[in-house]
Design an enzyme around this catalytic site. Structure first.
Site: not given
Ligand code: ING
Length: 311
Positions: A47, A110, A127, A145, A171, A196
């Site tokens: 991503e 995204n 996304k 985001e 993601c 990410n």
């Molecule tokens: N990143 C994260 C994911 O779902 C996240 C968002 C971060 C969720 C930390 C939970 C804890 O892997 C993205 N870019 O969606």
């Protein structure tokens, strides 16, 4: 006659805020050539592969924000990747930030694209599950985001390509069972997912400790319950002081992890995937037509219920 697709997962280490596209594309090209040397048919990138994960910051200057997006694909900076793909005869999947003018307005997504061995785009995904917030929150780190991307408007399409049926997700999508099921009922055979994933962005230390476990848990469940391959590829390491998990992996329709990275940098892992490996599950254990009864599930709560049970 088995239908093999040799897949490379091209994990990326950190991309610095000031790292320009040509440097990043050079890293992607290096891994594309390595994938070709391994005899791969396709290479899957993370991503937001072209830039640092900027949703960790509040960016109020529109010109700076726009600098993280591509207004066309291939953009001039990314064109060398398409040219090399055509020259080498290898396909790829690329995650990037998309600006389009649709309906008379600037829209931001995204996005990921699926590109065939001739360097032609055969599919695009935007996304849908957007984590984080649109305004600053009172947590150890920001995750904006919802501020920088609209919710994807293309659904979860499945494309014919590489001899099979290929889908994409991005993601946070991988944490929701609907993502896999929407493609599972389209008989998807391989789902490509870039991610990410930072740790330490909220106060739940157990989330951080379990971040890698939860990453693989959802990938393996999604793969098995929908009898599909899943290729999940991280951008990871310590990127602008943000710690992001790696452990990119290739998951078989059995749910087994058949390949996994072991660094937090640019690393290519490869697996020769038999697209027919999902058939025994699609035809028996997870034969939706024979065994799955949505009409008997009763009222499925379509919206999130109360987080804490009503007293
Ligand atoms: N990143 C994260 C994911 O779902 C996240 C968002 C971060 C969720 C930390 C939970 C804890 O892997 C993205 N870019 O969606």
């Amino acid at each position: 006659m088995a239908r093999f697709v040799k897949v490379a997962a091209a994990q990326m280490g950190p991309v610095a805020r000031d790292e320009d596209r040509t440097c990043v594309v050079a890293r992607l090209l290096k891994m594309m050539r390595e994938a070709k040397d391994w005899g791969c048919d396709i290479v899957v990138y993370p991503e937001l592969a072209l830039t640092t994960f900027f949703p960790r910051w509040l960016i109020e200057d529109e010109a700076e924000l726009d600098s993280y997006y591509e207004t066309e694909m291939p953009s001039p900076d990314v064109q060398p990747l398409f040219d090399e793909a055509r020259k080498l005869g290898i396909g790829f999947q690329l995650g990037y930030c998309e600006i389009v003018n649709e309906g008379g307005r600037k829209r931001r997504f995204n996005t990921s694209v699926l590109v065939d061995k001739n360097g032609e785009i055969i599919g695009k995904y935007r996304k849908i599950h957007m984590p984080g917030n649109s305004e600053l929150w009172d947590k150890p780190a920001q995750h904006l985001e919802k501020r920088y991307f609209e919710i994807g408007d293309l659904g979860f399409p499945v494309f014919e390509g590489f001899g099979g049926r290929i889908g994409m997700a991005i993601c946070n999508d991988r944490r929701w069972p609907e993502t896999y099921r929407c493609m599972g009922i389209q008989s998807v055979e391989m789902i490509m997912i870039g991610y990410n994933t930072p740790v330490g962005i909220d106060y739940n230390f157990d989330h951080d400790v379990l971040a890698s476990f939860h990453n693989h848990l959802v990938l393996q469940a999604g793969a098995h319950q929908n009898a599909t391959w899943v290729v999940a590829v991280a951008k990871c390491g310590i990127e602008e002081s943000s710690k992001m998990i790696g452990q990119s992996c290739i998951v078989a329709p059995s749910g087994e992890i058949v390949a996994m990275t072991s660094t937090l940098g640019d690393e290519v892992i490869v697996h020769k995937c038999d697209l027919d490996a999902g058939l025994p599950y699609k035809e028996d254990l997870f034969n939706f037509g024979l065994h799955r009864r949505p009409e008997h599930y009763g009222l499925i709560v379509e919206t999130a219920g109360p987080i804490t049970p009503q007293k």
